[in-house]
Design an enzyme around this catalytic site. Structure first.
Site, PDB file in Angstrom:
ATOM      1  N   TYR A  44      71.184  55.717 -23.201  1.00  0.00           N
ATOM      2  CA  TYR A  44      71.153  56.858 -24.125  1.00  0.00           C
ATOM      3  C   TYR A  44      70.898  58.166 -23.387  1.00  0.00           C
ATOM      4  CZ  TYR A  44      70.986  53.983 -28.361  1.00  0.00           C
ATOM      5  OH  TYR A  44      71.287  53.126 -29.377  1.00  0.00           O
ATOM      6  N   LYS A  47      38.762  44.030 -31.463  1.00  0.00           N
ATOM      7  CA  LYS A  47      39.498  44.972 -32.320  1.00  0.00           C
ATOM      8  C   LYS A  47      40.964  45.010 -31.907  1.00  0.00           C
ATOM      9  CE  LYS A  47      37.984  48.575 -29.145  1.00  0.00           C
ATOM     10  NZ  LYS A  47      36.960  49.600 -28.879  1.00  0.00           N
TER      11      LYS A  47
END
Ligand SMILES: *Cc1c(COP(=O)(O)O)cnc(C)c1O
Length: 374
Positions: free
Chosen positions: A262, A41
C-alpha cells in the site's frame, strides 16, 4: 514447531511452563518472606487470563491484580476463593456493590473512592476489605499528601473499611539509576505511616530488580512473568514465553524500481526477492513494523529479514533477498518472535515496548498452549 491445527495465518505458541518458571524465579529472588502477586490485567497481557491465572495459582500465587472490575469478575471463577483479586482502578461510581458481592478487593485511589467504599460497607452492614494506594510521585493513581492530611482529620475516614494492603507504583523502575526511584521509595515510606497499618507493596517487575529495599511485603510483577525483560539494559533474566510465527503465501523477485504494498512505501533499489507472509495488523501485529521490524526463517534463524512497505491487514512483505536462490515452498514457517528474535528486539525495532506487542496479540492467531511440567 507445527501446531495441531495449521489453518490460521499466524501461530502463537504460549509456554505456560515458562510462565510458571518465571514465577518461581521471582519467588526465589525475593525470598520466602515476600509474597509474589501477579498482574493478569489485559487478559494476562494478551496471553489469555483463563489459561494463565490457574497456572500461576498452581505455582503458588494467591494475590492477583486486574485493572477493571470487569476483569475481576471474569477472573473470580477461574481460581479458587483463597486467592485475592485486587482491582487497580478501584470502584467506578455505581459498581461498588457488584465489586463487594463478587468478593473483589478494590484498590482505593482517591478520597472519593474511599468515601464510596465506606458507604457501601455501611449499606451492606459489613466490613469491606480493600487496598489503599499512595501517589509517591507518578501523579497517576493514589492519595497524595493533602488527601492524607484531610483523611486524618476524621476518625471515621476508614469506618467499615478493612484495608489489607497499602501500595504505590514506580514510574522509572526500568532505569535503576534514575533518582525518582529512591525519591518514590522515601515518599512511600513516609506517607504510608499516615494510613492504617497493613502489608505494603511498591515494586512491579522492574522494581523487584532494584533490590530488597523495594520489596516490602508483596511484589506485583506482570511483565516479567510473561517473558518481558524487567532489566532492559541487561540480559533478560526471565525465560521467553511466546513464539509467534507466520507462513509464506508466495514469493517473487522484483526488478529495481518496483513498488511493494500500500501507498508504494517501498521501492526496490535493486532486484529484490519479496515474500508475502500470512499475518498483518488484523492479527495484532503492529502496523508500525513496516520498514522497521524483521522476521527470520524458522530453519535459518540467524538471518534477519526486514519487513518492507506497509503492513496490510492480513499480510506483510519481507525482503528475503538474503536467502539467495534457496527455494521456499508455500507454507514455509517464519518467526516474528522466536528463539533468535526475542520480544525485546522486536519491540525495539518497532520503537515500542514488549508490553504493547503482547497486549496487541489478537485472537486470530492459532493459539497453542504448552502445558507446565506436572
Ligand atoms: C500493571 C501494573 C503492575 C505490573 O507491572 P509490570 O511492569 O508488568 O510488572 C503492577 N502494579 C500496578 C499498579 C500496575 O498497574
Amino acid at each position: 514447531m507445527t501446531p495441531s491445527k495449521p489453518l490460521a495465518g499466524g501461530w502463537l505458541t504460549i509456554d505456560l511452563g515458562a510462565i510458571a518458571e518465571n514465577y518461581g524465579r521471582l519467588r526465589h529472588l525475593v525470598g520466602p518472606s515476600v509474597r509474589v502477586a501477579a498482574a493478569v490485567k489485559a487478559d494476562a497481557y494478551g496471553l489469555g487470563m483463563a489459561q494463565v491465572a490457574p497456572v500461576l495459582y498452581n505455582a503458588g500465587c494467591r494475590d492477583f491484580f486486574v485493572a477493571h472490575a470487569e476483569e475481576g469478575l471474569t477472573l473470580r471463577p477461574l481460581i479458587p476463593r483463597d486467592a485475592a483479586i485486587f482491582v487497580l482502578h478501584g470502584p467506578m461510581p455505581g459498581t461498588e456493590e457488584d465489586i463487594a458481592q463478587a468478593g473483589l478487593l478494590p484498590v482505593l485511589n482517591s478520597p472519593h473512592q474511599i468515601a464510596a467504599w465506606r458507604s457501601t460497607a455501611r449499606m451492606l452492614d459489613r466490613a469491606l476489605p480493600c487496598a489503599l494506594q499512595i501517589d509517591s510521585g507518578m501523579s497517576r493513581f493514589g492519595l497524595n499528601e493533602s488527601d492524607l492530611t484531610a483523611l486524618a482529620q476524621s476518625a471515621e475516614s476508614f469506618a467499615g473499611l478493612r484495608p489489607v494492603l497499602t501500595m504505590s507504583h514506580l514510574a522509572c523502575a526500568d532505569e535503576p539509576p534514575h533518582p525518582a526511584n529512591h525519591a518514590q521509595l522515601e515518599q512511600f515510606r513516609t506517607l504510608k505511616q499516615r494510613l492504617p497499618h497493613t502489608l505494603s507493596s511498591l515494586a512491579a517487575s522492574s522494581g523487584i530488580f532494584l533490590g530488597p529495599p523495594y520489596h516490602f511485603d508483596l511484589v506485583r510483577p506482570g511483565a516479567a512473568l510473561y517473558g518481558i525483560n524487567p532489566t532492559p539494559t541487561q540480559p533478560n533474566p526471565m525465560r521467553d514465553v511466546i513464539r509467534l510465527q507466520a507462513r509464506l503465501i508466495q514469493d517473487r523477485t522484483i526488478p529495481e524500481g518496483t513498488a511493494v504494498g500500500y501507498s508504494a512505501r517501498f521501492i526496490a533499489s535493486e532486484p529484490t526477492r519479496v515474500a508475502t507472509l500470512s499475518t498483518g495488523y488484523g492479527d495484532g501485529w503492529l502496523r508500525i513494523s513496516g520498514g522497521r521490524g524483521a522476521v527470520v526463517l524458522a530453519d535459518e534463524p540467524e538471518t534477519r529479514l526486514p519487513i518492507i512497505g506497509r503492513v496490510s491487514m492480513d499480510s506483510l512483505a519481507v525482503n528475503i533477498t538474503a536467502l539467495g536462490n534457496r527455494p521456499l515452498t508455500p507454507g514455509t514457517v517464519f518467526d516474528l518472535i522466536g528463539p533468535t528474535l526475542p520480544l525485546q528486539d522486536a519491540a525495539e525495532a518497532m520503537d515500542t515496548i514488549g508490553y504493547e506487542i503482547l497486549t496487541n496479540l489478537g485472537h486470530r492467531y492459532h493459539r497453542q498452549y504448552l502445558p507446565p511440567a506436572s
